[in-house]
Design an enzyme around this catalytic site. Structure first.
Site, PDB file in Angstrom:
ATOM      1  CD  GLN A   1      41.250  -7.182  46.061  1.00  0.00           C
ATOM      2  OE1 GLN A   1      41.852  -6.823  45.068  1.00  0.00           O
ATOM      3  NE2 GLN A   1      40.958  -6.350  47.033  1.00  0.00           N
TER       4      GLN A   1
ATOM      5  CG  HIS B   1      44.752  -6.190  49.925  1.00  0.00           C
ATOM      6  ND1 HIS B   1      45.483  -5.126  50.355  1.00  0.00           N
ATOM      7  CD2 HIS B   1      44.486  -5.943  48.619  1.00  0.00           C
ATOM      8  CE1 HIS B   1      45.658  -4.264  49.352  1.00  0.00           C
ATOM      9  NE2 HIS B   1      45.066  -4.747  48.287  1.00  0.00           N
TER      10      HIS B   1
END
Lengths: 448, 448
Positions: free
Chosen positions: A271, A274
């Protein structure tokens, strides 16, 4: 109880909270309220761009594309030609194509199950009631250019639209300097997209919403984009439908000690890599496990390709929260309402029943979130920034609308009409009442 | 073929179009593009009000209520007390109460059928997939004050929320000068609303979205309102969910010659009487019938209580369109995508199958649209201004959200993980790929 002091000072240390610490509630509230997005106020610029596209059509789009994307187009080159698409798609390796086809098939199978059913029934007074679902006629998908030009997102937006029955499906994808990602064009082809326009930004959103001489307007616009795209979507909302205003991505992992810290570290990093504004939170019942995960992240941050981005995200927005038990973990997670939620515990199904707000849940240690990004089947366009409190991920429902149906018989109208008339009068809407009364009078053999 | 010239010159003559006239397409396109709403640009004012409420909470709300509603409140008087509600509700006549109870029961029964089902299945590679629906925790309903304070709208907003399972349901309803509609409070009571705040405008929307010392914030705001309320909802969208930006109401009636012109006239007027910006369109296969309806409307406009409003709406936005056949009628209706659609023809079920865009359909001459406003069962909060092309009326779905579920087994991950890894690499998201690879390596007896 261990606290942050027991860690060596490193570059990318996240917050380390413990629900038993005195300051926990304040710290957690601060974490919830963190403003992660540095959204510049581009609204005035966007309003000008939309007005320009509405007034001058193709000419404005072409001019703005030249200015922002350094790409000179003509009306007949706004869209990729079939030949251009074929030439780009031919560059894709067989392995990449096979992976994309597998993803497309699984996403299609999942979304086909989402198709809702029409309903029709008679109630006790003889009225026929129900509803019917119909697809949006035309949809436009925004696909960012450059680094964030993800073929997987094309599948995730286009396939639900086609499953819903959308007739005309177009993509707007900027190609700065003319550079396009062949996989994006292949993904468009695999999902049945009709036309791909090489335009982006607020001008693309305006063109899709209002149409130009060359670009036919659509009824619904979906897909992620930068601040200009988001502001433009907000402005055209109402003229056309939009999906959501997407914010930076986030993950929350609830994990007990029986996990490989390295797996959880990679899930959190997937995550964080990103976007510097992404957020990764580990909630664990075991402080030692939390420290092991932090150490594993430190290790990966030395070699990860996108380590600068991931480290910034982990340092600024990452958190490890130690909880007393899984009930407490669920309660905290519900306050976060995370976009992605991994339940890496012995009985993830049981824990899932306690989750009330989350975009997508990944059950058990063998389900890394990245599976959901590509090949799981569920959509990866999910509510961010705590909006899972009130909204859902993209689905076929975003490309369908429901028409309600009602049919009265004379007997049904006799049964419920007087109440409608009474309420109409109470709301001072006389013609409403008369429209019912005229029919009731006929039934009663009254006038006419 | 008759045209408008055959009519005497009267005050409230609508447009009279015929699809066989040369200028039809241009006239119809102009009708579609008509800007009916005079929406003042209140965005800057609203932005200031929202900022003020966020900064000063109750104090700002109280000050703005004093200024705009001429009502002086204190924090403990922002909400109606149970005693105040009881005293107001006691004023409602037994007949009005019975009508409201009938409406509530029918609306509840209809919306209970809308509850979607959870799903869970195993696919061929052994992965468990599915989704679960959960309610929004807290919702706020905006109810306009004064003339447009409709108890029926309270039912239409609050009942779907309660059916969905919303725990905390509040209303904001301005009471200019302290005047409240007892039926609004009874409707709130019947639908299980927890708290009714006597505040309105952008300040009420801001208080519901961000909370104040006294008013707890909610997750979703629904309900109609004036330009200030609409602008505020647009601005808080994202922080909370909203339903839609409602515009002026409209009806389209498709009727053959076998109808009582008076019934159809009253149906058209029951839309026109709402608002000078409302729009009523008759599409008929029989020009003579169209003229008879126009004449009947003229007659009613002499006596109708709200004749000034209805006449202005009918004159400025009304239209009678003569078509060759019902297929043509359906095609035109689909271009309008009307909020309300009456099918007053011999076989309305057959005609309904040709309708692709409409908020609500009323089948047959015994189903006046007013039934749907009050007691039919379907919701009367419907997409306006052609937005039925991409959106649906209010439903339990507006108060639910879907969480997708995925669970891999080691075998499932072995089957589809490599494709995910490949796509992650193609998108330059290394950690995504590694999170899958680490698990695949374990399966293959690799490192660790």
């Amino acid at each position: 109880m261990q606290s942050a002091q027991s860690f060596p000072k490193v570059a990318a240390m996240p917050q380390f909270l413990d629900t038993q610490d005195a300051g926990f509630e304040a710290a957690f509230t601060a974490l919830l309220g963190m403003k992660r997005e540095d959204s510049p106020d581009v609204d005035a610029v966007v309003a000008g761009i939309i007005a320009d596209v509405r007034a001058r059509g193709d000419a404005a789009v072409i001019e703005l594309t030249s200015r922002f994307d350094k790409l000179d187009l003509t009306p007949d080159r706004l869209a990729f030609s079939p030949e251009e698409i074929a030439a780009e798609v031919a560059k894709v390796t067989p392995e990449d194509r096979a992976a994309l086809e597998l993803a497309a098939a699984r996403i299609r199978a999942y979304h086909e199950r989402q198709m809702p059913e029409d309903a029709c029934w008679q109630d006790s007074c003889g009225a026929t009631l129900g509803w019917r679902w119909t697809p949006v006629s035309a949809a436009g998908l925004y696909v960012p250019g450059g680094l964030a030009s993800y073929p997987s997102s094309v599948l995730m937006n286009a396939i639900p639209a086609k499953v819903a029955g959308v007739e005309r499906l177009v993509i707007a994808c900027p190609t700065p300097g003319g550079v396009v990602n062949p996989l994006v064009l292949l993904a468009a082809q695999l999902s049945g997209v009709d036309t791909v326009y090489r335009i982006g930004g607020a001008q693309a959103v305006a063109a899709l919403a209002y149409g130009t001489e060359t670009i036919r307007g659509v009824d619904k616009i979906t897909g992620p984009g930068n601040a200009f795209v988001a502001a433009a979507k907000r402005r055209v909302f109402g003229k056309v439908g939009i999906d959501m205003i997407a914010g930076p991505s986030e993950i929350l992992v609830i994990a007990d000690a029986d996990n490989d810290p390295d797996w959880i570290a990679l899930d959190l990093l997937s995550q964080a890599e990103h976007d510097e504004s992404a957020q990764s939170i580990l909630v664990t019942t075991d402080a030692g496990f939390g420290r092991a995960v932090v150490a594993a992240i430190e290790g990966h941050l030395e070699t990860l390709e996108r380590r600068a981005i991931a480290a910034a995200s982990w340092r600024d927005f990452g958190a490890v929260i130690v909880v007393r038990d899984l009930d407490e973990a669920a309660a905290l997670s519900n306050r976060v309402a995370p976009e992605h939620l991994e339940l890496c515990v012995a009985d993830p199904d049981d824990l899932a029943t306690k989750i009330t707000h989350a975009g997508a849940i990944f059950l058990g240690g063998w389900t890394p979130e990245a599976i959901g990004d590509y090949v799981g089947g569920p959509n990866h366009v999910l509510p961010t920034a705590r909006s899972a409190r009130f909204s859902s991920g993209l689905s076929v429902m975003d490309f369908l609308k429901r028409t309600t149906i009602a049919r009265m018989t004379p007997e049904a109208l006799a049964a419920i009409g007087p109440a409608a008339e009474r309420l109409a009068i109470s709301e001072s809407l006389q013609a409403h009442g008369l429209s019912v009364r005229a029919r009731l009078d006929r039934l009663n053999g009254g006038q006419r």
